[in-house]
Design a protein around this motif. Structure first.
Motif, mmCIF file in Angstrom:
data_model
loop_
_atom_site.group_PDB
_atom_site.id
_atom_site.type_symbol
_atom_site.label_atom_id
_atom_site.label_comp_id
_atom_site.label_asym_id
_atom_site.label_seq_id
_atom_site.Cartn_x
_atom_site.Cartn_y
_atom_site.Cartn_z
ATOM 1 N N LEU A 1 7.521 -13.861 25.743
ATOM 2 C CA LEU A 1 8.259 -14.433 24.625
ATOM 3 C C LEU A 1 9.706 -13.964 24.660
ATOM 4 C CD1 LEU A 1 7.365 -12.546 21.389
ATOM 5 C CD2 LEU A 1 6.007 -12.196 23.412
ATOM 6 N N HIS A 2 10.561 -14.692 23.951
ATOM 7 C CA HIS A 2 11.992 -14.402 23.958
ATOM 8 C C HIS A 2 12.453 -14.003 22.561
ATOM 9 C CE1 HIS A 2 12.814 -17.077 27.755
ATOM 10 N NE2 HIS A 2 12.110 -15.993 28.008
ATOM 11 N N ALA B 1 12.950 -16.470 19.384
ATOM 12 C CA ALA B 1 13.411 -17.734 19.959
ATOM 13 C C ALA B 1 12.234 -18.678 20.231
ATOM 14 C CB ALA B 1 14.151 -17.465 21.274
ATOM 15 N N HIS B 2 12.429 -19.955 19.923
ATOM 16 C CA HIS B 2 11.427 -21.007 20.203
ATOM 17 C C HIS B 2 9.977 -20.476 20.181
ATOM 18 C CE1 HIS B 2 11.854 -19.368 24.290
ATOM 19 N NE2 HIS B 2 13.143 -19.633 24.221
ATOM 20 N N PRO B 3 9.531 -19.940 19.024
ATOM 21 C CA PRO B 3 8.232 -19.249 18.987
ATOM 22 C C PRO B 3 7.012 -20.153 19.196
ATOM 23 C CG PRO B 3 9.117 -19.459 16.761
ATOM 24 C CD PRO B 3 10.204 -19.883 17.708
ATOM 25 N N ARG B 4 7.180 -21.455 19.002
ATOM 26 C CA ARG B 4 6.037 -22.381 19.099
ATOM 27 C C ARG B 4 6.181 -23.357 20.257
ATOM 28 N NH1 ARG B 4 0.969 -22.959 16.522
ATOM 29 N NH2 ARG B 4 0.913 -20.830 15.759
ATOM 30 N N ALA B 5 7.000 -23.005 21.254
ATOM 31 C CA ALA B 5 7.299 -23.967 22.315
ATOM 32 C C ALA B 5 6.126 -24.087 23.276
ATOM 33 C CB ALA B 5 8.575 -23.555 23.038
ATOM 34 N N THR B 6 5.131 -24.854 22.880
ATOM 35 C CA THR B 6 3.937 -25.014 23.703
ATOM 36 C C THR B 6 4.256 -25.708 25.029
ATOM 37 O OG1 THR B 6 3.461 -26.992 22.417
ATOM 38 C CG2 THR B 6 2.251 -25.006 21.824
ATOM 39 N N VAL B 7 5.377 -26.448 25.087
ATOM 40 C CA VAL B 7 5.755 -27.070 26.367
ATOM 41 C C VAL B 7 6.060 -26.029 27.430
ATOM 42 C CG1 VAL B 7 6.663 -29.253 25.463
ATOM 43 C CG2 VAL B 7 8.193 -27.294 25.668
ATOM 44 N N ARG B 8 6.401 -24.798 27.011
ATOM 45 C CA ARG B 8 6.730 -23.749 27.977
ATOM 46 C C ARG B 8 5.510 -22.966 28.435
ATOM 47 N NH1 ARG B 8 12.139 -20.908 27.284
ATOM 48 N NH2 ARG B 8 13.499 -22.533 26.529
ATOM 49 N N GLY B 9 4.372 -23.166 27.766
ATOM 50 C CA GLY B 9 3.186 -22.401 28.140
ATOM 51 C C GLY B 9 2.503 -21.865 26.897
ATOM 52 N N PRO C 1 -0.069 -16.139 18.588
ATOM 53 C CA PRO C 1 -0.651 -16.559 17.310
ATOM 54 C C PRO C 1 0.237 -16.148 16.133
ATOM 55 C CG PRO C 1 -1.763 -14.596 18.130
ATOM 56 C CD PRO C 1 -0.796 -15.018 19.196
ATOM 57 N N ASP C 2 0.066 -16.845 15.012
ATOM 58 C CA ASP C 2 0.827 -16.502 13.798
ATOM 59 C C ASP C 2 0.592 -15.054 13.392
ATOM 60 O OD1 ASP C 2 1.730 -19.050 13.781
ATOM 61 O OD2 ASP C 2 0.535 -19.717 12.065
ATOM 62 N N GLU C 3 -0.610 -14.555 13.673
ATOM 63 C CA GLU C 3 -0.939 -13.167 13.336
ATOM 64 C C GLU C 3 0.092 -12.195 13.933
ATOM 65 O OE1 GLU C 3 -2.430 -9.959 11.773
ATOM 66 O OE2 GLU C 3 -3.047 -12.003 11.213
ATOM 67 N N LEU C 4 0.517 -12.453 15.153
ATOM 68 C CA LEU C 4 1.527 -11.573 15.767
ATOM 69 C C LEU C 4 2.851 -11.688 15.011
ATOM 70 C CD1 LEU C 4 2.539 -9.638 18.011
ATOM 71 C CD2 LEU C 4 3.456 -11.672 19.109
ATOM 72 N N ILE C 5 3.209 -12.906 14.623
ATOM 73 C CA ILE C 5 4.485 -13.093 13.914
ATOM 74 C C ILE C 5 4.451 -12.347 12.570
ATOM 75 C CG2 ILE C 5 6.050 -14.808 12.918
ATOM 76 C CD1 ILE C 5 5.238 -16.708 15.190
ATOM 77 N N GLU D 1 5.823 -28.755 15.239
ATOM 78 C CA GLU D 1 6.035 -27.332 15.526
ATOM 79 C C GLU D 1 7.201 -26.772 14.696
ATOM 80 O OE1 GLU D 1 4.190 -27.363 20.077
ATOM 81 O OE2 GLU D 1 6.330 -27.744 19.797
ATOM 82 N N ARG D 2 8.241 -27.572 14.545
ATOM 83 C CA ARG D 2 9.378 -27.131 13.708
ATOM 84 C C ARG D 2 8.920 -26.920 12.277
ATOM 85 N NH1 ARG D 2 13.851 -31.361 16.266
ATOM 86 N NH2 ARG D 2 13.127 -30.829 18.358
ATOM 87 N N ALA D 3 8.132 -27.846 11.770
ATOM 88 C CA ALA D 3 7.656 -27.746 10.381
ATOM 89 C C ALA D 3 6.766 -26.514 10.218
ATOM 90 C CB ALA D 3 6.891 -29.019 10.002
ATOM 91 N N HIS D 4 5.924 -26.265 11.197
ATOM 92 C CA HIS D 4 5.035 -25.096 11.138
ATOM 93 C C HIS D 4 5.853 -23.800 11.090
ATOM 94 C CE1 HIS D 4 1.369 -22.746 11.824
ATOM 95 N NE2 HIS D 4 2.171 -21.960 12.524
ATOM 96 N N VAL D 5 6.865 -23.720 11.950
ATOM 97 C CA VAL D 5 7.699 -22.508 12.009
ATOM 98 C C VAL D 5 8.446 -22.317 10.683
ATOM 99 C CG1 VAL D 5 9.682 -21.426 13.154
ATOM 100 C CG2 VAL D 5 7.912 -22.557 14.523
ATOM 101 N N ARG D 6 8.972 -23.396 10.128
ATOM 102 C CA ARG D 6 9.659 -23.309 8.832
ATOM 103 C C ARG D 6 8.733 -22.798 7.736
ATOM 104 N NH1 ARG D 6 14.511 -25.359 7.952
ATOM 105 N NH2 ARG D 6 15.337 -26.398 9.801
ATOM 106 N N ALA D 7 7.525 -23.332 7.713
ATOM 107 C CA ALA D 7 6.572 -22.936 6.673
ATOM 108 C C ALA D 7 6.206 -21.461 6.825
ATOM 109 C CB ALA D 7 5.331 -23.816 6.748
ATOM 110 N N LEU D 8 5.970 -21.044 8.050
ATOM 111 C CA LEU D 8 5.612 -19.644 8.312
ATOM 112 C C LEU D 8 6.764 -18.723 7.899
ATOM 113 C CD1 LEU D 8 3.451 -17.782 9.553
ATOM 114 C CD2 LEU D 8 4.563 -18.125 11.777
#
Ligand code: AMP
Ligand code: ZN
Ligand code: FE
Ligand code: FE
Length: 284
Positions: free
Chosen positions: A78-79, A192-200, A204-208, A230-237
């Motif tokens: 992760l970045h 950075a880009h915590p939910r970027a599933t396109v990168r691999g 989990p949210d638990e880590l965040i 994914e953007r909406a999920h990150v905003r909500a979290l």
């Protein structure tokens, strides 16, 4: 409207504009605030500061290569964006130096694997493309393009090349250590880009949640590698955890198609980051 882009790369890592060209391009793109966030280095800070045009505010930062060991089988990479930290703080400086060294060793291994399969590129060539900055896979991609094996950086990241067949992991920095070290250096961290599933695989949210407890300050939501969901999920979290939300281009010059200012951060989030940091001031 205030235009704030908090994630940009220069030739100090795997961008294609020098730090001076980067800040001039930021001003030309109508940015009011831009951050220089090269991978694992502050090597571009001085040149960017010296060239920073009138009217542009410069946030000095870096993007730290991290890993999370909590996954069962294999660490997840992760970045972590780090802003306005003191670059002379010894522990963080040592962490960054180790990460850059790790990048060189890993890139050399990738080049050896490619050479062993008859691909006509050399470590000297790749090292030359990095030109003293943090070495990354885009520099190996550049050699593959030169050798006529792929046409674009993206093609070089396909699974038959750097994406899988010739993938070698870096050892990276434990993500909790990164958050601690940046805080100890007076800086602020944004995932950075915590939910970027396109990168691999993504964490989990638990880590965040745990990272927020450890002092993480924000989450990057608006990024080209995130889908709208994914953007909406990150905003909500971020809302649930009281973290700031950022948006940024992650500009890499011609290594990517995204342009400066394509994604932006709200002024309120930016002001919170600046208020929380004590390492170095915003310039300009
Ligand atoms: P590394 O830091 O050496 O692991 O390489 C990762 C870097 O390669 C990222 O920061 C991006 O700049 C770039 N990258 C990753 N995936 C792609 C892709 N599909 N197309 C173009 N560039 C990519
Ligand atoms: Zn990069
Ligand atoms: Fe990144
Ligand atoms: Fe980046």
């Amino acid at each position: 409207m205030t235009r704030i882009d908090l994630h940009c790369h220069s030739t100090a890592s795997d961008g294609t504009l020098t730090p001076a060209e980067l800040v001039r391009a930021g001003a030309a793109a109508g940015l009011d605030v831009m951050a220089i966030t090269d991978h694992d280095t502050t090597g571009g800070w001085q040149a960017a500061a010296e060239a920073c045009p009138e009217g542009l505010r410069l946030v000095r930062g870096a993007e730290l290569s991290c890993r999370w060991l909590g996954a069962e089988d294999w660490p997840i990479a992760l970045h972590m964006l780090a802003y306005l930290f003191d670059p002379a703080e010894p522990r963080l400086a040592a962490d960054l130096a180790r990460l850059r060294n790790d990048r060189e060793q890993r890139a050399e291994k990738i080049v050896r694997k490619l050479s062993a399969d008859g691909v006509p590129i050399t470590w000297d060539e790749v090292y030359g493309y990095a030109a003293g900055g943090s070495v990354g896979r885009p520099h190996i991609a550049q050699a593959l393009i030169r050798a006529g094996l792929v046409r674009t950086t993206s093609e070089a990241f396909a699974s038959r090349w750097l994406g899988a067949r010739y993938f070698v992991p870096k050892s990276d920095l434990d993500v909790f250590e990164a958050v601690r070290a940046v805080r100890a250096a007076g800086g602020v961290t944004v995932f950075a880009h915590p939910r970027a599933t396109v990168r691999g695989r993504v964490v989990p949210d638990e880590l965040i949640i745990q990272l927020a407890d450890a002092g993480l300050f924000g989450l990057e939501a608006d990024h080209e590698d995130h889908s709208p969901a994914e953007r909406a999920h990150v905003r909500a979290l971020a809302g649930d955890l009281g973290l700031v939300v950022t948006g940024s281009s992650d500009f890499h010059g011609t290594h990517k198609t995204v342009q400066l200012g394509d994604y932006l951060t709200d002024p309120e989030a930016y002001e919170k980051i600046v208020s929380a940091a004590t390492g170095v001031p915003v310039l300009g």
